[in-house]
Motif scaffolding. Structure first.
Motif, PDB file in Angstrom:
ATOM      1  N   GLN A 380       0.818  -1.206   0.000  1.00 31.97           N
ATOM      2  CA  GLN A 380       0.000   0.000   0.000  1.00 31.97           C
ATOM      3  C   GLN A 380       0.857   1.264   0.000  1.00 31.97           C
ATOM      4  N   MET A 383       2.544   1.696  -3.460  1.00 32.83           N
ATOM      5  CA  MET A 383       1.639   2.200  -4.488  1.00 32.83           C
ATOM      6  C   MET A 383       1.298   3.666  -4.254  1.00 32.83           C
ATOM      7  N   VAL A 388      -0.235   5.771  -7.350  1.00 32.41           N
ATOM      8  CA  VAL A 388      -1.312   4.900  -7.828  1.00 32.41           C
ATOM      9  C   VAL A 388      -2.616   5.332  -7.161  1.00 32.41           C
ATOM     10  N   ASP A 389      -3.676   5.443  -7.938  1.00 37.63           N
ATOM     11  CA  ASP A 389      -4.965   5.875  -7.394  1.00 37.63           C
ATOM     12  C   ASP A 389      -5.475   4.907  -6.331  1.00 37.63           C
ATOM     13  N   PRO A 391      -8.489   3.669  -5.608  1.00 41.70           N
ATOM     14  CA  PRO A 391      -9.307   2.535  -6.060  1.00 41.70           C
ATOM     15  C   PRO A 391      -8.467   1.400  -6.641  1.00 41.70           C
ATOM     16  N   LEU A 392      -7.430   1.750  -7.401  1.00 39.74           N
ATOM     17  CA  LEU A 392      -6.559   0.732  -7.980  1.00 39.74           C
ATOM     18  C   LEU A 392      -5.749   0.034  -6.892  1.00 39.74           C
ATOM     19  N   GLN A 393      -5.367   0.764  -5.841  1.00 36.74           N
ATOM     20  CA  GLN A 393      -4.656   0.153  -4.726  1.00 36.74           C
ATOM     21  C   GLN A 393      -5.491  -0.964  -4.096  1.00 36.74           C
ATOM     22  N   ASN A 394      -6.780  -0.682  -3.881  1.00 40.81           N
ATOM     23  CA  ASN A 394      -7.662  -1.692  -3.296  1.00 40.81           C
ATOM     24  C   ASN A 394      -7.804  -2.904  -4.212  1.00 40.81           C
ATOM     25  N   MET A 395      -7.851  -2.666  -5.516  1.00 37.42           N
ATOM     26  CA  MET A 395      -7.964  -3.760  -6.465  1.00 37.42           C
ATOM     27  C   MET A 395      -6.723  -4.654  -6.420  1.00 37.42           C
ATOM     28  N   VAL A 396      -5.559  -4.019  -6.349  1.00 31.99           N
ATOM     29  CA  VAL A 396      -4.306  -4.778  -6.317  1.00 31.99           C
ATOM     30  C   VAL A 396      -4.216  -5.606  -5.037  1.00 31.99           C
TER      31      VAL A 396
END
Length: 417
Positions: A380, A383, A388-389, A391-396
């Motif tokens: 986290q 990123m 890194v945005d 929302p994309l962090q949560n996806m990763v």
């Protein structure tokens, strides 16, 4: 190489987790142009990881016994808000503002609250046979709502200055000298535990590692601890904090003075919890009962283990550790608001699972959960440093969690477990 690692007695799964952590650090350091692997960033990551990692050690026991606790994030927020109001609005009226015992009473209140609430949840799960998923899901909603009612949604601040030391920051560290002392003591303890483990195995006739392998492990353990202390002692304080910290520690302030942070107090608390929980899990009757129950609940009960009472104890322990984490989290922020602990339950469960705790029960390690928490926080933070945005962090993170569980399943099939 495989034969070498076998003689060292290093768990290949542990080696894989450490390798993943190192790979993430190197990757993000290259992406950020060398800004990730700095003493300052490593200090921040270790402090940010502490509260989640402390709870993750308790979540190992919960998951090993084939249960789950979805309430820890909300419970952290409820406890954090309650003890914040306790030390800001209640204790000063009776003890006086800034009394030395405020932080002690707040810490004890947090642990006591967590233990009682955790035991109550464990009683419903163990004796009333309500699934832990439902009980803790209800707790997730109840404690988040109760947190709001404590102060009608208002932020509670400022917290007691001594209490805030348990959250880290410039003041919340051991300083250079004490950090080296802490590092030496920790290294000696690590060496002693390795040697005592070898002596115990020899006494009972178990196979032991070659002496050269034991020596390598000792060097690695002591080296990692002292390297971490050296890194933290190279993290310089900001100029604005130097004067404040020097005066608080009774150091004469001079022009151009430089002070380094050292090891943060939350990291010390995490290390103590990790050592204690490791001893509990590997060298006590309670720990053996936990793993026996998770491996085969019916056989454990038939062998005389009171699995219902054990469930109460496991959830009470989880609650106590959540109380400690509430202290660390609120102290780090210096206040408590309605967002405290939001989604921490997911981070805690993810840390335990990434660290190798089997959702089917029966297997999990304390050190694995702590490393899992560091992997999660490193991912986290890396990123975020790479812009890194969110929302994309949560996806990763979600993808990493699924991938970790899949790898665990593949590994277990391979070894026939």
């Amino acid at each position: 190489m495989k034969n070498f690692l076998t003689k060292l007695g290093i768990d290949l799964r542990l080696l894989g987790m450490i390798g993943a952590l190192v790979a993430l650090c190197v990757m993000f350091d290259l992406i950020t142009g060398g800004r990730f692997l700095t003493p300052r960033n490593l200090f921040n990551i270790s402090v940010q990881t502490a509260s989640v990692a402390i709870m993750a050690t308790g979540m190992v026991f919960v998951i090993v016994t084939r249960n789950i606790d979805l309430s820890v994030g909300s419970l952290l927020g409820f406890i954090g808000m309650t003890i914040a109001a306790f030390q800001v609005h209640v204790l000063p009226e009776y003890l006086g503002l800034g009394h030395w015992s405020i932080w002690v009473l707040a810490l004890l209140a947090a642990v006591l609250m967590g233990t009682i609430i955790g035991a109550a949840q464990g009683w419903v799960v163990g004796y009333q046979m309500v699934p832990s998923f439902i009980v803790t899901l209800g707790g997730f909603l109840i404690y988040r709502g109760a947190m709001w009612w404590v102060t009608q949604g208002q932020t509670v601040a400022p917290l007691d200055p001594t209490f805030k030391l348990m959250g880290g920051g410039a003041e919340g560290t051991l300083g250079e000298t004490l950090s080296w002392g802490f590092g030496v003591v920790a290294a000696v303890v690590a060496i002693a535990l390795i040697l005592l483990s070898r002596q115990r195995k020899e006494t009972h006739g178990f196979k032991v590692k070659p002496k050269w392998a034991e020596g390598i492990l000792i060097i690695l353990a002591a080296g990692l601890i002292l390297s971490y202390v050296w890194t933290m002692n190279n993290h310089q304080m900001a100029k604005g904090a130097v004067k404040r910290v020097a005066e608080a520690r009774g150091i004469e302030v001079t022009d151009g003075m430089v002070l380094n942070h050292g090891v943060a107090i939350p990291v010390v608390m995490l290390l103590v919890v990790t050592v204690v929980m490791t001893i509990v899990s590997t060298r006590t009757r309670f720990g053996r009962y936990v793993y026996a129950t998770g491996g085969n609940p019916e056989a454990a009960e038939l062998s005389g283990i009171n699995t219902r009472l054990l469930t109460v104890k496991v959830f009470a322990l989880m609650g106590a550790l959540t109380g400690i984490s509430a202290v660390v989290a609120s102290a780090r922020l210096g206040s408590a608001d309605v967002g405290l602990g939001l989604l921490d339950e997911l981070r805690v469960i993810a840390a335990a699972v990434i660290g190798g705790t089997a959702l089917a029960g029966g297997f999990g390690t304390i050190y694995g959960a702590v490393i899992g928490a560091f992997i999660l926080q490193t991912l986290q933070s890396g990123m975020a440093s790479s812009n890194v945005d969110a929302p994309l962090q949560n996806m990763v993170v979600g993808l990493v969690l699924v991938f970790a569980v899949w790898l665990d399943i593949v590994y277990r099939r391979k070894i026939g477990v």
